[in-house]
Write an enzyme that holds these catalytic residues in place. Structure first.
Site, short mmCIF file in Angstrom:
data_model
loop_
_atom_site.label_atom_id
_atom_site.label_comp_id
_atom_site.label_asym_id
_atom_site.label_seq_id
_atom_site.Cartn_x
_atom_site.Cartn_y
_atom_site.Cartn_z
N GLY A 38 14.45 25.01 17.09
CA GLY A 38 14.72 25.98 15.94
C GLY A 38 14.81 27.44 16.45
NE ARG A 96 19.13 30.39 11.03
CZ ARG A 96 19.93 29.94 10.11
NH1 ARG A 96 21.26 30.50 9.96
NH2 ARG A 96 19.68 28.97 9.49
CG ASP A 149 18.36 15.15 13.88
OD1 ASP A 149 17.34 15.55 13.44
OD2 ASP A 149 18.92 14.19 13.43
CB VAL A 150 13.39 18.22 15.38
CG1 VAL A 150 13.66 19.27 16.56
CG2 VAL A 150 13.50 18.57 13.78
CG ASN A 174 10.45 28.13 14.86
OD1 ASN A 174 9.68 28.96 13.97
ND2 ASN A 174 11.70 28.32 14.94
CB SER A 190 4.11 28.29 5.72
OG SER A 190 4.49 29.05 4.64
CE1 TYR A 214 9.28 25.76 4.89
CE2 TYR A 214 7.40 27.12 3.70
CZ TYR A 214 8.24 27.02 4.73
OH TYR A 214 8.14 27.79 5.96
CB ALA A 233 3.72 18.64 0.80
CE LYS A 258 6.88 25.08 7.63
NZ LYS A 258 7.09 25.19 9.18
#
Length: 248
Positions: free
Chosen positions: A12, A15, A63-64, A90, A142, A155, A157, A159
């Site tokens: 990722g 950017r 594609d991770v 990331n 996060s 999100y 869950a 992180k």
């Protein structure tokens, strides 16, 4: 902190925080492979960072959530840059909404990229690092993974799961000279936060003792430290870079 002779993979990385991480590691002398779902934009980013830093910076579409795709990224890194010393997980997405409105596909997509992606990428490099008896894995979690956030059950869950993953993996590989740590960024202006309503952004600032949002490079500096030799005795830890928001 210098990374001369080291090779880093940043997922990722085209950017936002990912780009700042790639650039900071390159500034320190690392050769960097940017893995991103958008190969063309990642390639442009790699060229820009290489021109600005003088480091060797490459990019590859990945594609991770797909083990074969990730294996291709790691194989290319080894063939072009000869080794893998640092992995920064990331890559991440959001699909925010209240749980009563959340589609099952939105849950699966976020968990697949944010959590499963880190598993797949880490598994792909771990044998290389074990053979070297050296490695640094830094996972981007996060504050939402520490405290939860309404409208972000998926999100948060993912992180939070990443934090558990970090600690478990650190225990597995520590004896081989590999450290595994996580960064928990606070609010940083990126593509994931740009569309938040202004009143919500204003209310968030009130929760931050430093009274401002963070900068991508401030997250990158913390990642660089945990990826460095200076942090060789730190593993299984979660470093909050959030302006004091999650102060305990």
């Amino acid at each position: 902190m210098t990374f001369n002779g080291k090779v880093a993979i940043v997922t990722g990385g085209r950017r936002g925080i990912g780009r700042a991480i790639a650039e900071t590691l390159a500034q320190g002398g690392a050769a960097v492979m940017i893995g991103d779902q958008n190969g063309d934009e990642a390639a442009a980013t790699a060229l820009e960072i290489a021109a600005a830093t003088g480091a060797r910076v490459l990019a590859h579409q990945v594609d991770v959530t797909n083990a074969e795709s990730v294996a291709g990224l790691v194989e290319l890194t080894q063939s072009e840059l000869e080794r893998v010393d640092i992995l920064v997980n990331n890559a991440g997405i959001t699909r925010d909404t209240l749980i009563m409105r959340m589609d099952e596909n939105d849950w699966d997509a976020v968990l697949n990229v944010n959590l499963k992606g880190a598993f797949i990428c880490s598994k792909a490099v771990i044998r290389i690092m074990m053979k070297q008896r050296y490695g640094r894995i830094v996972n981007i979690s996060s504050v939402s993974g520490l405290a939860g956030q309404a409208g972000q059950t998926n999100y948060s869950a993912s992180k939070a799961g990443l934090i558990g993953f970090t600690k478990a993996l650190a225990r597995e590989v520590g004896s081989r000279g590999i450290t595994v740590n996580a960064i928990a960024p606070g609010f940083v202006p990126t593509a994931l936060t740009i569309d938040l309503p202004q009143d919500l952004k204003d209310s968030m600032i009130k929760l931050i003792p430093l009274a401002r949002w963070g900068k991508p490079e401030e997250i990158a500096y913390a990642v660089a430290f945990l990826a460095s030799d200076e942090a060789a005795y730190i593993t299984g830890q979660v470093l909050s870079v959030d302006g004091g928001m999650m102060m305990m």
